[in-house]
Design a protein around this motif. Structure first.
Motif, mmCIF file in Angstrom:
data_model
loop_
_atom_site.group_PDB
_atom_site.id
_atom_site.type_symbol
_atom_site.label_atom_id
_atom_site.label_comp_id
_atom_site.label_asym_id
_atom_site.label_seq_id
_atom_site.Cartn_x
_atom_site.Cartn_y
_atom_site.Cartn_z
ATOM 1 N N ARG A 182 0.867 -1.178 0.000
ATOM 2 C CA ARG A 182 0.000 0.000 0.000
ATOM 3 C C ARG A 182 0.902 1.225 0.000
ATOM 4 N N PRO A 183 0.390 2.405 -0.364
ATOM 5 C CA PRO A 183 1.250 3.588 -0.406
ATOM 6 C C PRO A 183 1.735 3.999 0.981
ATOM 7 N N VAL A 184 3.012 4.362 1.050
ATOM 8 C CA VAL A 184 3.602 4.915 2.261
ATOM 9 C C VAL A 184 4.243 6.241 1.889
ATOM 10 N N PRO B 242 17.689 4.940 3.143
ATOM 11 C CA PRO B 242 17.899 3.538 2.742
ATOM 12 C C PRO B 242 17.455 2.550 3.811
ATOM 13 N N TYR B 243 17.588 2.930 5.081
ATOM 14 C CA TYR B 243 17.167 2.045 6.164
ATOM 15 C C TYR B 243 15.644 1.878 6.156
ATOM 16 N N LEU B 244 14.917 2.991 6.066
ATOM 17 C CA LEU B 244 13.459 2.895 6.022
ATOM 18 C C LEU B 244 12.997 2.125 4.795
ATOM 19 N N ARG B 245 13.659 2.343 3.671
ATOM 20 C CA ARG B 245 13.285 1.608 2.459
ATOM 21 C C ARG B 245 13.467 0.104 2.668
ATOM 22 N N LEU C 34 6.005 -3.616 1.897
ATOM 23 C CA LEU C 34 5.570 -2.265 1.513
ATOM 24 C C LEU C 34 6.595 -1.689 0.539
ATOM 25 N N HIS C 35 6.201 -1.593 -0.729
ATOM 26 C CA HIS C 35 7.123 -1.181 -1.785
ATOM 27 C C HIS C 35 6.734 0.141 -2.443
ATOM 28 N N ASP C 36 5.507 0.583 -2.234
ATOM 29 C CA ASP C 36 5.022 1.814 -2.880
ATOM 30 C C ASP C 36 5.377 3.001 -1.978
#
Length: 211
Positions: free
Chosen positions: A131-133, A156-159, A167-169
């Motif tokens: 879902r969007p973040v 980069p850590y949060l990604r 969660l990729h969006d």
């Protein structure tokens, strides 16, 4: 559409990350039929660090007594993620990375066999629906662009954390140079709010409306 708004700034007033995150929430409310905004304020109500009982439970030992109780908070926080159609996260950059209150939240929600599962090859497979973040980051210094003078271990850590859970969006909105004086701050806000204004109806529809 239900939004989960996660706030991390210790500043009660004058928080740049809180203001930027709120601008994102308001923009999403214009673009989508938002029915609920749930606020999880990690600074106002900080989470305890995970303890030995929690670690024992994650290590696969049979949860009982204190261990079972240690998972209750984690289950509740993960449920907030699962029930949200979109997530807005507002955070300052502290010492090049996430603030400690956000790290504690991550330790509660990034949980094996609950938000991710290991694969036979040693990878991690996310268990949450994508879902969007929307992530609002405020920094006193510059960590992006040609004028960057400090490392960035936050984005980069949060990604990596969010991708691990499925969660990729991800959409990052950055406010830099907040301590460089009024002119630099005004320019930074112009740029950040321009980023928010570019959020358009072309963004992915709320998950409950998708086929």
């Amino acid at each position: 559409m239900k939004l989960l708004h996660i706030a991390c700034s210790p500043r009660v007033q004058g928080s740049h990350s809180a203001r930027l995150a709120q601008a994102i929430v308001e923009r999403l409310c214009v673009l989508h039929p938002v029915t609920q905004v749930q606020l999880r304020d990690l600074a106002a109500e900080p989470l305890p660090h995970v303890d030995g009982a929690y670690a024992d439970a994650l290590a696969g030992r049979q949860p009982a007594g204190a261990a079972a109780g240690a998972l209750v908070r984690s289950d509740a926080l993960i449920a907030e993620l699962e029930q949200a159609d979109a997530i807005v996260l507002g955070t300052p950059m502290h010492n090049f990375t996430v603030p400690s209150v956000l790290k504690s939240w991550i330790d509660h929600v990034l949980r094996i066999h609950r938000t991710f599962a290991p694969t036979p090859e040693g990878h991690k497979r996310g268990l949450l629906r994508n879902r969007p973040v929307y992530i609002a980051v405020a920094s006193g210094g510059m960590f992006l662009g040609e004028r960057a003078r400090q490392p960035d271990f936050l984005t980069p850590y949060l990604r990596a954390v969010l991708n691990t859970m499925g969660l990729h969006d991800l959409h990052f909105f950055v406010l830099q140079a907040t301590v460089r004086g009024p002119d630099a701050l005004a320019a930074a806000w112009d740029d950040a709010l321009r980023q928010v204004a570019q959020l358009a109806a072309a963004q992915p529809a709320p998950l409950e409306l998708q086929n």
